[in-house]
Enzyme design. Sequence first.
Site, PDB file in Angstrom:
ATOM      1  N   CYS A 391       8.851  11.174  -2.992  1.00  0.00           N
ATOM      2  CA  CYS A 391       8.720   9.942  -2.209  1.00  0.00           C
ATOM      3  C   CYS A 391       8.747   8.703  -3.107  1.00  0.00           C
ATOM      4  CB  CYS A 391       7.420   9.983  -1.406  1.00  0.00           C
ATOM      5  SG  CYS A 391       7.053   8.437  -0.542  1.00  0.00           S
ATOM      6  N   CYS A 394       5.450   6.642  -2.864  1.00  0.00           N
ATOM      7  CA  CYS A 394       4.355   7.230  -3.644  1.00  0.00           C
ATOM      8  C   CYS A 394       4.549   6.885  -5.120  1.00  0.00           C
ATOM      9  CB  CYS A 394       4.317   8.748  -3.462  1.00  0.00           C
ATOM     10  SG  CYS A 394       4.092   9.284  -1.751  1.00  0.00           S
TER      11      CYS A 394
END
Length: 471
Positions: A391, A394
Amino acid sequence: MSSKFPFFLFVCFLFLMFNFESDACFAIVVLLSPAPQIGSFRPVDRSNVSLAAVTFSRRQSVVKPVNAEPKRNDSIVPFAATVAAPEVAEKVEVEDFEELAKDLANASPLEIMDKALAKFGNDIAIAFSGAEDVALIEYARLTGRPFRVFSLDTGRLNPETYQFFDTVEKHYGIRIEYMFPDAVEVQGLVRSKGLFSFYEDGHQECCRVRKVRPLRRALKGLRAWITGQRKDQSPGTRAEVPVVQVDPSFEGLDGGVGSLVKWNPVANVQGLDIWNFLRAMNVPVNSLHSKGYISIGCEPCTRAVLPGQHEREGRWWWEDAKAKECGLHKGNLKQEDGNKNGNGHANGTATVSDLFDTQSLVTLTRTGMENLAKLENRKEPWLVVLYAPWCPFCEAMEGSYVELAEKLAGSGVKVGKFNADGDEKEFAKRELQLGSFPTILFFPKHSSQPIKYTSEKRDVDSLMAFVNALR
């Protein structure tokens, strides 16, 4: 027969020799020659034809292949010459764009742009979205070559973007070629599903009508196009973008697979370097950038990003990070089968590095998360991030979260991480309030119910304020 007849015949022969091909001339000479006496017939011997006629015939039989030079309107290629020099089909060399991408991997954007424009001329155009890819237009200008620019007007862009289009046209003295969605298709979508259906059922349908299909029409008139894709824009979907490739999704002017080439001159350039270039060249930019917008699309689907957020998090923020492509670059999305590893990637693909790697953080397993969620009287409160290694959002908050963990070390607050992708995703959705990555939860000392961090400000100060208010 009159004595003047041979002279008359000779004059006719000369006239025909300079106005017809040699074979025709020879045939006429035979027909007009005095008939042989009966009983003395013999085959015609071409050696009796005059030297001038032979020389002419040889000169005319050397014929170059078709298209070797401009064809004369009055030229007639004799059959004999055609047999001697048959038409030769021009050999078309097929470019190996994978090899070219390797050769240009370390080239500058200016060099790549120059190569693209030189190779495709008027059959290539720059795709301009009204964001920082104005750098492409500046690079094209610097090559000194003519170039074309097109843009997709979805009908839902910000007013600032429309104003920016006008500024760019005046600054560079160009006319942007706008592509519009089909009015009947837009009308059908809005009447059946409303103006904001994408918030409920995903943005793909709306983007398909307003962006993908107009783009497909635009590309059908080209053999190549130039985009502003960069690898650092979305590590989840654009990390492998080459500087040039055969377009995997769209067709070009000639139709069929492989008929369109896609150039990405800034694929290897960092976003910060793009902005340094724009400032150095005093290039006009969209006024939305000064308001926190980095990646700019349609008004309902774009918003400013906050500290600690990745630039693409301002696009379709209500969806999973892996869905953040509109379809213009859908070739970036890898097809996955059902055999996935814990990171959510198909087995056999490249391994994704883990995130939040520090001794100040506790790595929690599925069992650890289940136990933590069941405890009603914890000795210490916990702060836990639910994440996926692939991600980009993230990854964008990794620095802030690690710094927070180091600041909280020894403070009585435990900081942990839980990889909630792959097989753990359904559990995290069901038991841990996972909506999208990343999700941050605070587990108080005397309550089994975790508290979800709802703000999108993921800088150290904002996260610390959240912890201090609850511990």
